[in-house]
Motif scaffolding. Structure first.
Motif: not given
Length: 183
Positions: A69-84
């Protein structure tokens, strides 16, 4: 205490994957946000699954997959939660909290940010766990058109901040591209 099993998609048997898909199809069958699609299933795979089994039957599931995810000029390594999902006859017994606790541990330990798209009826559950609704606009980085706004999801994106990464939730949050629902 609920016993939560975690495993990467590659470690799951065909029978376990079938049980997960069946739980998700059933849980989202009459959901106001729509049924669980093949695209949703594809987004669930390739990461770590948290599962509660009771008497040999799957009663709760959540997955966390890596995204940028891009935020504030950075590409953040994101743990995206799915299928709860929790089986309808087991809701309200702490199983959802148990699988979310497992994926949140993964987010805190391996990612710069946690994120998810919350169903309207689950927002209270997530905020009670420390997830924060994204206040700024959202967008997606597309392969053909570059960054495009995604205003239809602006109110249902939630983040789980990791203390070491400063966030300004009033600024734009941009997701990486994927087929189907980008968020």
């Amino acid at each position: 205490m609920t016993d939560v099993r975690t495993a990467h998609t590659a470690e799951l048997s065909a029978a376990e994957l079938t049980a997960i898909r069946a739980l998700l199809d059933d849980a989202f069958m009459d959901h106001p946000d729509g049924a669980f699609t093949d695209g949703d299933w594809d987004h669930t795979l390739g990461g770590t699954h948290a599962m509660v089994w009771e008497g040999g039957e799957l009663v709760a599931h959540a997955a966390v997959v890596q995204r940028r995810l891009l935020h504030g000029g950075r590409a953040l390594r994101t743990g995206y939660v799915e299928a709860v999902a929790v089986r309808a006859d087991r809701r309200g017994r702490g199983y959802g909290a148990a699988v979310m606790g497992a994926v949140e541990r993964f987010v805190r330990g391996a990612y710069e940010l946690g994120a998810l798209g919350a169903a309207e009826d689950a927002t209270g559950f997530y905020t009670a766990r420390g997830w924060r609704q994204w206040q700024g606009p959202t967008s997606a980085l597309t392969p053909r058109e570059g960054v495009i706004a995604t205003p239809d999801v602006d109110t249902w994106i939630y983040v789980f901040p990791v203390p070491a990464v400063p966030l300004d939730t009033a600024r734009t949050l941009t997701c990486d591209w994927r087929d189907g629902d980008v968020w």
